[in-house]
Design a protein around this motif. Structure first.
Motif, PDB file in Angstrom:
ATOM      1  N   LYS A   7      17.989  16.363 -41.607  1.00 42.30           N
ATOM      2  CA  LYS A   7      18.086  15.271 -42.838  1.00 42.30           C
ATOM      3  C   LYS A   7      19.710  14.867 -42.191  1.00 42.30           C
ATOM      4  O   LYS A   7      19.408  13.380 -41.840  1.00 42.30           O
ATOM      5  CB  LYS A   7      18.142  15.614 -44.321  1.00 42.30           C
ATOM      6  N   ILE A   8      20.212  15.532 -41.838  1.00 42.99           N
ATOM      7  CA  ILE A   8      22.005  15.233 -41.622  1.00 42.99           C
ATOM      8  C   ILE A   8      22.065  14.115 -40.555  1.00 42.99           C
ATOM      9  O   ILE A   8      22.543  13.250 -40.486  1.00 42.99           O
ATOM     10  CB  ILE A   8      22.946  16.342 -41.601  1.00 42.99           C
ATOM     11  N   ALA A   9      21.757  15.085 -39.285  1.00 39.72           N
ATOM     12  CA  ALA A   9      21.299  14.391 -38.039  1.00 39.72           C
ATOM     13  C   ALA A   9      21.007  12.646 -38.367  1.00 39.72           C
ATOM     14  O   ALA A   9      21.098  11.984 -37.649  1.00 39.72           O
ATOM     15  CB  ALA A   9      20.572  14.971 -37.136  1.00 39.72           C
ATOM     16  N   LEU A  10      19.066  12.730 -39.292  1.00 43.22           N
ATOM     17  CA  LEU A  10      18.530  11.674 -39.573  1.00 43.22           C
ATOM     18  C   LEU A  10      18.893  10.918 -39.847  1.00 43.22           C
ATOM     19  O   LEU A  10      19.118   9.401 -39.345  1.00 43.22           O
ATOM     20  CB  LEU A  10      17.478  12.050 -40.092  1.00 43.22           C
ATOM     21  N   ALA A  11      20.110  11.042 -41.286  1.00 42.21           N
ATOM     22  CA  ALA A  11      20.979  10.126 -42.103  1.00 42.21           C
ATOM     23  C   ALA A  11      21.971   9.670 -41.186  1.00 42.21           C
ATOM     24  O   ALA A  11      22.422   8.713 -40.966  1.00 42.21           O
ATOM     25  CB  ALA A  11      21.619  10.778 -43.167  1.00 42.21           C
TER      26      ALA A  11
ATOM     27  N   GLU B 173       7.111  15.471 -39.719  1.00 39.98           N
ATOM     28  CA  GLU B 173       7.511  14.302 -41.372  1.00 39.98           C
ATOM     29  C   GLU B 173       8.006  13.324 -41.448  1.00 39.98           C
ATOM     30  O   GLU B 173       8.021  12.185 -41.336  1.00 39.98           O
ATOM     31  CB  GLU B 173       6.628  14.953 -42.334  1.00 39.98           C
ATOM     32  N   LEU B 174       9.240  14.330 -41.490  1.00 41.39           N
ATOM     33  CA  LEU B 174      10.640  14.222 -41.578  1.00 41.39           C
ATOM     34  C   LEU B 174      11.317  13.057 -40.077  1.00 41.39           C
ATOM     35  O   LEU B 174      11.535  12.462 -40.340  1.00 41.39           O
ATOM     36  CB  LEU B 174      11.614  14.577 -41.681  1.00 41.39           C
ATOM     37  N   LEU B 175      10.869  13.183 -39.117  1.00 43.80           N
ATOM     38  CA  LEU B 175      10.763  13.337 -37.330  1.00 43.80           C
ATOM     39  C   LEU B 175       9.692  11.865 -37.828  1.00 43.80           C
ATOM     40  O   LEU B 175      10.102  11.875 -36.719  1.00 43.80           O
ATOM     41  CB  LEU B 175      10.992  14.220 -36.087  1.00 43.80           C
ATOM     42  N   LYS B 176       8.816  12.317 -37.776  1.00 47.42           N
ATOM     43  CA  LYS B 176       7.982  10.804 -37.405  1.00 47.42           C
ATOM     44  C   LYS B 176       8.320   9.632 -39.008  1.00 47.42           C
ATOM     45  O   LYS B 176       8.442   8.651 -38.057  1.00 47.42           O
ATOM     46  CB  LYS B 176       6.128  11.623 -37.691  1.00 47.42           C
ATOM     47  N   ASN B 177       8.942  10.113 -39.461  1.00 51.61           N
ATOM     48  CA  ASN B 177       8.999   8.715 -40.404  1.00 51.61           C
ATOM     49  C   ASN B 177      10.835   8.115 -40.047  1.00 51.61           C
ATOM     50  O   ASN B 177      10.722   7.127 -40.260  1.00 51.61           O
ATOM     51  CB  ASN B 177       9.308   9.771 -41.917  1.00 51.61           C
ATOM     52  N   ALA B 178      11.023   8.966 -39.346  1.00 54.85           N
ATOM     53  CA  ALA B 178      12.435   8.357 -38.625  1.00 54.85           C
ATOM     54  C   ALA B 178      12.111   7.542 -37.200  1.00 54.85           C
ATOM     55  O   ALA B 178      12.527   6.908 -37.002  1.00 54.85           O
ATOM     56  CB  ALA B 178      13.890   9.344 -38.838  1.00 54.85           C
ATOM     57  N   GLY B 179      10.941   7.812 -37.053  1.00 53.21           N
ATOM     58  CA  GLY B 179      10.484   6.508 -35.873  1.00 53.21           C
ATOM     59  C   GLY B 179      10.030   8.126 -34.200  1.00 53.21           C
ATOM     60  O   GLY B 179       9.963   7.588 -33.750  1.00 53.21           O
ATOM     61  N   ALA B 180       9.882   9.110 -34.656  1.00 51.85           N
ATOM     62  CA  ALA B 180       9.464  10.239 -33.372  1.00 51.85           C
ATOM     63  C   ALA B 180       7.873   9.723 -33.502  1.00 51.85           C
ATOM     64  O   ALA B 180       7.507   9.404 -33.790  1.00 51.85           O
ATOM     65  CB  ALA B 180       9.921  12.039 -34.049  1.00 51.85           C
ATOM     66  N   VAL B 181       8.360   9.311 -31.767  1.00 48.22           N
ATOM     67  CA  VAL B 181       6.703   8.767 -30.909  1.00 48.22           C
ATOM     68  C   VAL B 181       6.154  10.401 -30.709  1.00 48.22           C
ATOM     69  O   VAL B 181       7.065  10.776 -29.565  1.00 48.22           O
ATOM     70  CB  VAL B 181       6.700   7.962 -29.887  1.00 48.22           C
ATOM     71  N   PRO B 182       5.452  10.816 -31.125  1.00 49.21           N
ATOM     72  CA  PRO B 182       4.857  11.549 -30.280  1.00 49.21           C
ATOM     73  C   PRO B 182       4.182  11.542 -28.765  1.00 49.21           C
ATOM     74  O   PRO B 182       4.184  10.271 -28.310  1.00 49.21           O
ATOM     75  CB  PRO B 182       2.973  12.242 -31.162  1.00 49.21           C
TER      76      PRO B 182
END
Length: 199
Positions: free
Chosen positions: A64-68, A95-104
């Motif tokens: 969360k810190i990194a994504l923020a 789920e956090l990563l996916k919501n931040a735009g991570a694309v598999p």
């Protein structure tokens, strides 16, 4: 205390003389979340390290810190997602990563992946072996650790934990003839070793 030291000009990039570790390394290793947050303000380039540390250690607060903080490279987000998605018991981080735009990474069919397996050798005699296990390709050069490969497209893959390393399979008339290994600025061609069948 860390905040006060940084305000007075403490260098967060300095490394200790024994381990060669930075303050960020120690903060991540010891789970000091608030210290990580303070250091990241002074070292925004460490955002990828903070993200991957959170994923590898299953610590959602670091993720969360990194994504923020933002500015996480697209490849780093994808790598983090691939690692996090393996953990079926703790889906929160994926789920956090996916919501931040991570694309598999794209899905490549197993027959195509299987066609890439085998041995490849360059002109200097260095050999690379490509294998398939659990739907994932990995490549290993003689005397080195295997590197899991994640697909970029049907013929191009990059090393999961070495983003400057990529492999492209050369396909001619439906047959895999070679692989091209790129490590940073260096590119090497590895023709496929044709295995002769025993009579």
């Amino acid at each position: 205390l860390v905040e006060q030291l940084l305000e007075r000009g403490a260098d967060p990039n300095i490394r200790d003389t024994f381990y060669g570790a930075t303050a960020m390394t120690w903060a991540l290793d010891n789970g000091h979340t608030e210290v990580v947050k303070e250091l990241l303000e002074k070292q925004p380039a460490s955002v990828g390290d903070v993200l991957m540390s959170g994923v590898m250690r299953e610590r959602a607060e670091l993720v969360k810190i990194a994504l923020a903080k933002g500015d996480v490279k697209k490849d780093t987000l994808t790598t983090a997602f691939v690692v996090a998605a393996r953990n079926k018991e703790k889906p929160e981080i994926a789920e956090l990563l996916k919501n931040a735009g991570a694309v598999p990474p794209p899905q490549i069919n197993e027959a195509t992946l299987q066609s890439y397996t085998g041995k490849y050798k360059n002109d200097a005699g260095l050999e690379v072996t490509v294998s398939l296990a659990d739907g994932n390709l990995s490549a290993v050069a003689a005397g080195q650790r295997p590197q899991q490969l994640i697909p970029v497209d049907d013929t191009t893959f990059r090393a999961l934990f070495a983003p400057n390393v990529s492999v492209r399979f050369n396909v001619e008339s439906g047959k895999v003839t070679a692989l091209t290994l790129t490590q940073g600025p260096n590119t090497t061609q590895f023709p496929r070793v044709v295995e002769t069948k025993q009579p």
